[in-house]
Scaffold this active site. Sequence first.
Site, mmCIF file in Angstrom:
data_model
loop_
_atom_site.group_PDB
_atom_site.id
_atom_site.type_symbol
_atom_site.label_atom_id
_atom_site.label_comp_id
_atom_site.label_asym_id
_atom_site.label_seq_id
_atom_site.Cartn_x
_atom_site.Cartn_y
_atom_site.Cartn_z
ATOM 1 N N SER A 1 0.851 -1.195 0.000
ATOM 2 C CA SER A 1 0.000 0.000 0.000
ATOM 3 C C SER A 1 0.878 1.234 0.000
ATOM 4 O O SER A 1 2.091 1.146 0.268
ATOM 5 C CB SER A 1 -0.852 -0.020 1.270
ATOM 6 O OG SER A 1 -1.469 1.220 1.497
ATOM 7 N N TYR B 1 -2.573 -1.486 10.273
ATOM 8 C CA TYR B 1 -2.511 -1.552 8.806
ATOM 9 C C TYR B 1 -1.089 -1.236 8.312
ATOM 10 O O TYR B 1 -0.525 -1.973 7.501
ATOM 11 C CB TYR B 1 -3.524 -0.574 8.213
ATOM 12 C CG TYR B 1 -3.698 -0.705 6.720
ATOM 13 C CD1 TYR B 1 -4.367 -1.792 6.173
ATOM 14 C CD2 TYR B 1 -3.190 0.253 5.843
ATOM 15 C CE1 TYR B 1 -4.532 -1.918 4.800
ATOM 16 C CE2 TYR B 1 -3.349 0.143 4.473
ATOM 17 C CZ TYR B 1 -4.024 -0.946 3.953
ATOM 18 O OH TYR B 1 -4.189 -1.071 2.581
#
Length: 284
Positions: free
Chosen positions: A144, A157
């Site tokens: 990401s 995350y």
Amino acid sequence: MGSIDGKVAVITGAGSGIGRALAIALAGRGARVAISDVNEEGLFGTAERVNTVAREKAHVEVLDVSDQSAVNTYASSVAGHYGVVHQIYNNAGVAGGAVPVVDCDYETYERIIAINLWGVINGTKEFLPYLIESGDGHVINISSLNGLMGQASMTGYCTTKFAVRGFTESLRAEMLSLKKPVRVTLVHPGGIATNIASSALDEAERAGREITDHQRQRAEAYNKKLLKMSPMQAARIIVAGVEANRSRILVGKDAKGVDLLVRLLPRSHSRFVTWWEKRTFGGS
Ligand SMILES: NC(=O)c1ccc[n+]([C@@H]2O[C@H](COP(=O)([O-])OP(=O)(O)OC[C@H]3O[C@@H](n4cnc5c(N)ncnc54)[C@H](O)[C@@H]3O)[C@@H](O)[C@H]2O)c1
């Protein structure tokens, strides 16, 4: 056979978003696809779409990527079905919600690490022997923009996405050093218009966690302002990068901007990120 046409490609988390778009894009380019997801309904929705563009029906199986023994059985099932496996796209992932460290319970950390990190390790490890055997393998791991830059209230995350980067870069070095016929690509998407932010709220509700107004505002800001690129556009960029054998793919101007920011301001970019978060999400 090209780098996609005729290749057997495995895509996890294919029931929605980027995974679904990857499955459709790869099948449209002539790949023979094996798709899986923990969400059966989404998965079969993807299978229907894939089968309208594919030359051959997709291999479809419900799979929880965090379950190592299930991924082991799944890898044998795909290899048994096609006789060979060339590519794995370790895509399944969750956002995990926006919670500061002091308020984040251990279960939340364990769940996100189990899916986003163990899911990638399980998929890579269980498929790697088949990819090596194919003589023309490729591992594609989805990190990401948060594998490049940390953000407040996203420790779970960001931890997993930075770890996916470390795992993937080490794997690439290992394949080169051991002279194994497996290419390795790390993908850093920016904001893609998928269910990821809304699914995090749904999951928190199902688990009976309190959702604050700030968390709702934040998810809304993600959906309205940040998750902009269509999943199909993201899939096209990823597939083009795989075809070009890029070791690293930045998807979108936001991912490219963040990559530049952390290089230009290695020590002070967190201050800029904090200012940007206040402006975008408001509140504390
Ligand atoms: N959307 C974005 O802006 C964005 C940005 C950067 C990275 N990513 C990453 O891209 C990947 C795909 O996310 P998306 O945006 O398409 O989200 P999405 O929510 O639309 O799709 C994720 C899919 O993963 C599946 N999944 C969740 N847990 C699973 C498990 N345990 N086993 C198997 N499948 C599981 C879900 O059911 C869902 O179908 C994720 O790894 C995510 O972190 C997304």
